[in-house]
Design a protein around this motif. Structure first.
Motif, PDB file in Angstrom:
ATOM      1  N   ILE A 133      14.570  -6.169   1.092  1.00 42.78           N
ATOM      2  CA  ILE A 133      13.552  -5.776   0.119  1.00 42.78           C
ATOM      3  C   ILE A 133      12.217  -5.548   0.818  1.00 42.78           C
ATOM      4  CG2 ILE A 133      12.232  -6.585  -1.875  1.00 42.78           C
ATOM      5  CD1 ILE A 133      14.828  -8.026  -2.764  1.00 42.78           C
ATOM      6  N   SER A 134      11.900  -6.393   1.784  1.00 40.16           N
ATOM      7  CA  SER A 134      10.655  -6.226   2.539  1.00 40.16           C
ATOM      8  C   SER A 134      10.655  -4.916   3.317  1.00 40.16           C
ATOM      9  CB  SER A 134      10.466  -7.406   3.488  1.00 40.16           C
ATOM     10  OG  SER A 134       9.333  -7.224   4.273  1.00 40.16           O
ATOM     11  N   PHE A 135      11.794  -4.531   3.852  1.00 39.04           N
ATOM     12  CA  PHE A 135      11.898  -3.266   4.572  1.00 39.04           C
ATOM     13  C   PHE A 135      11.623  -2.086   3.643  1.00 39.04           C
ATOM     14  CE2 PHE A 135      14.635   0.274   6.041  1.00 39.04           C
ATOM     15  CZ  PHE A 135      13.954   0.568   7.212  1.00 39.04           C
ATOM     16  N   VAL A 136      12.177  -2.135   2.448  1.00 38.57           N
ATOM     17  CA  VAL A 136      11.951  -1.054   1.481  1.00 38.57           C
ATOM     18  C   VAL A 136      10.475  -0.992   1.089  1.00 38.57           C
ATOM     19  CG1 VAL A 136      12.488  -0.274  -0.860  1.00 38.57           C
ATOM     20  CG2 VAL A 136      14.315  -1.089   0.630  1.00 38.57           C
ATOM     21  N   VAL A 137       9.869  -2.147   0.851  1.00 40.26           N
ATOM     22  CA  VAL A 137       8.447  -2.177   0.501  1.00 40.26           C
ATOM     23  C   VAL A 137       7.601  -1.673   1.672  1.00 40.26           C
ATOM     24  CG1 VAL A 137       6.531  -3.723  -0.068  1.00 40.26           C
ATOM     25  CG2 VAL A 137       8.719  -3.969  -1.235  1.00 40.26           C
ATOM     26  N   ALA A 138       7.981  -2.042   2.898  1.00 39.97           N
ATOM     27  CA  ALA A 138       7.243  -1.573   4.075  1.00 39.97           C
ATOM     28  C   ALA A 138       7.324  -0.055   4.196  1.00 39.97           C
ATOM     29  CB  ALA A 138       7.785  -2.237   5.334  1.00 39.97           C
ATOM     30  N   LEU A 139       8.484   0.513   3.930  1.00 37.01           N
ATOM     31  CA  LEU A 139       8.600   1.976   3.959  1.00 37.01           C
ATOM     32  C   LEU A 139       7.739   2.617   2.885  1.00 37.01           C
ATOM     33  CD1 LEU A 139      12.404   2.566   4.623  1.00 37.01           C
ATOM     34  CD2 LEU A 139      10.498   2.896   6.197  1.00 37.01           C
ATOM     35  N   MET A 140       7.677   1.992   1.725  1.00 37.00           N
ATOM     36  CA  MET A 140       6.846   2.534   0.650  1.00 37.00           C
ATOM     37  C   MET A 140       5.364   2.463   1.020  1.00 37.00           C
ATOM     38  SD  MET A 140       8.953   0.976  -2.594  1.00 37.00           S
ATOM     39  CE  MET A 140       7.656   1.268  -3.746  1.00 37.00           C
ATOM     40  N   VAL A 141       4.954   1.387   1.682  1.00 32.63           N
ATOM     41  CA  VAL A 141       3.555   1.250   2.088  1.00 32.63           C
ATOM     42  C   VAL A 141       3.207   2.279   3.160  1.00 32.63           C
ATOM     43  CG1 VAL A 141       1.953  -0.290   3.305  1.00 32.63           C
ATOM     44  CG2 VAL A 141       3.344  -1.167   1.441  1.00 32.63           C
ATOM     45  N   MET A 142       4.121   2.511   4.088  1.00 30.71           N
ATOM     46  CA  MET A 142       3.849   3.465   5.165  1.00 30.71           C
ATOM     47  C   MET A 142       3.762   4.895   4.645  1.00 30.71           C
ATOM     48  SD  MET A 142       6.030   2.010   8.384  1.00 30.71           S
ATOM     49  CE  MET A 142       6.082   3.614   9.105  1.00 30.71           C
ATOM     50  N   ASN A 143       4.521   5.229   3.624  1.00 32.22           N
ATOM     51  CA  ASN A 143       4.538   6.596   3.106  1.00 32.22           C
ATOM     52  C   ASN A 143       3.478   6.844   2.046  1.00 32.22           C
ATOM     53  OD1 ASN A 143       6.633   7.388   4.757  1.00 32.22           O
ATOM     54  ND2 ASN A 143       8.182   6.706   3.309  1.00 32.22           N
ATOM     55  N   LYS A 144       2.689   5.848   1.743  1.00 26.57           N
ATOM     56  CA  LYS A 144       1.681   5.994   0.693  1.00 26.57           C
ATOM     57  C   LYS A 144       0.506   6.807   1.170  1.00 26.57           C
ATOM     58  CE  LYS A 144      -0.729   3.318  -2.719  1.00 26.57           C
ATOM     59  NZ  LYS A 144      -1.054   2.005  -3.204  1.00 26.57           N
ATOM     60  N   ALA A 188       4.553  -7.357   7.271  1.00 19.58           N
ATOM     61  CA  ALA A 188       5.497  -7.706   6.203  1.00 19.58           C
ATOM     62  C   ALA A 188       6.902  -7.913   6.760  1.00 19.58           C
ATOM     63  CB  ALA A 188       5.502  -6.616   5.136  1.00 19.58           C
ATOM     64  N   MET A 189       7.322  -7.043   7.658  1.00 27.55           N
ATOM     65  CA  MET A 189       8.657  -7.183   8.241  1.00 27.55           C
ATOM     66  C   MET A 189       8.753  -8.426   9.124  1.00 27.55           C
ATOM     67  SD  MET A 189      10.740  -5.066   7.066  1.00 27.55           S
ATOM     68  CE  MET A 189      12.027  -5.528   8.177  1.00 27.55           C
ATOM     69  N   PHE A 190       7.676  -8.720   9.857  1.00 26.46           N
ATOM     70  CA  PHE A 190       7.668  -9.925  10.687  1.00 26.46           C
ATOM     71  C   PHE A 190       7.816 -11.173   9.828  1.00 26.46           C
ATOM     72  CE2 PHE A 190       5.110 -13.458  12.341  1.00 26.46           C
ATOM     73  CZ  PHE A 190       5.848 -13.752  13.478  1.00 26.46           C
ATOM     74  N   MET A 205      -3.291   2.050   9.092  1.00 33.64           N
ATOM     75  CA  MET A 205      -3.412   0.747   8.464  1.00 33.64           C
ATOM     76  C   MET A 205      -2.113   0.352   7.761  1.00 33.64           C
ATOM     77  SD  MET A 205      -5.741  -1.473   8.255  1.00 33.64           S
ATOM     78  CE  MET A 205      -6.379  -2.813   7.373  1.00 33.64           C
ATOM     79  N   GLY A 206      -1.432   1.340   7.186  1.00 30.83           N
ATOM     80  CA  GLY A 206      -0.181   1.052   6.498  1.00 30.83           C
ATOM     81  C   GLY A 206       0.909   0.590   7.445  1.00 30.83           C
ATOM     82  N   ALA A 207       0.899   1.130   8.680  1.00 34.80           N
ATOM     83  CA  ALA A 207       1.917   0.727   9.652  1.00 34.80           C
ATOM     84  C   ALA A 207       1.725  -0.726  10.075  1.00 34.80           C
ATOM     85  CB  ALA A 207       1.874   1.643  10.869  1.00 34.80           C
ATOM     86  N   ILE A 208       0.470  -1.145  10.191  1.00 32.98           N
ATOM     87  CA  ILE A 208       0.200  -2.544  10.551  1.00 32.98           C
ATOM     88  C   ILE A 208       0.651  -3.469   9.429  1.00 32.98           C
ATOM     89  CG2 ILE A 208      -1.623  -4.211  11.045  1.00 32.98           C
ATOM     90  CD1 ILE A 208      -3.138  -1.907  12.410  1.00 32.98           C
ATOM     91  N   ALA A 209       0.357  -3.099   8.197  1.00 27.35           N
ATOM     92  CA  ALA A 209       0.777  -3.913   7.052  1.00 27.35           C
ATOM     93  C   ALA A 209       2.299  -3.980   6.963  1.00 27.35           C
ATOM     94  CB  ALA A 209       0.197  -3.340   5.768  1.00 27.35           C
ATOM     95  N   ALA A 210       2.956  -2.856   7.228  1.00 28.04           N
ATOM     96  CA  ALA A 210       4.419  -2.840   7.188  1.00 28.04           C
ATOM     97  C   ALA A 210       5.000  -3.729   8.281  1.00 28.04           C
ATOM     98  CB  ALA A 210       4.928  -1.413   7.341  1.00 28.04           C
ATOM     99  N   GLY A 211       4.401  -3.691   9.460  1.00 26.73           N
ATOM    100  CA  GLY A 211       4.875  -4.539  10.554  1.00 26.73           C
ATOM    101  C   GLY A 211       4.700  -6.014  10.257  1.00 26.73           C
TER     102      GLY A 211
END
Length: 70
Positions: A59-70, A9-11, A1-7
């Motif tokens: 900034i979105s990329f950093v947040v996406a990485l944080m969401v994926m690693n949570k 966000a990056m989009f 689920m985190g990977a979808i949210a990160a994708g």
């Protein structure tokens, strides 16, 4: 689920930055066409604006990485 949210966000960040950069550059070119004597100042302001716009995807990329690693 985190990977979808990160994708998603990056989009959104990439889409927003692309549209924002296009608008800033087009308005700068319009200004240069109207007043060529201000081209140096307009170009400087355009680079500052593009730099600020490009910070959003970073900034979105950093947040996406944080969401994926949570």
């Amino acid at each position: 689920m985190g990977a979808i949210a990160a994708g998603i966000a990056m989009f959104g960040a990439a889409l927003g930055a692309g549209i924002g950069n296009g608008l800033v550059i087009s308005k700068m070119l319009e200004g240069m066409a109207r007043q060529p004597e201000l081209s140096g100042q307009l170009r400087t302001n355009m680079f500052i604006g593009v730099g600020l716009i490009e910070s959003m995807p970073i900034i979105s990329f950093v947040v996406a990485l944080m969401v994926m690693n949570k």
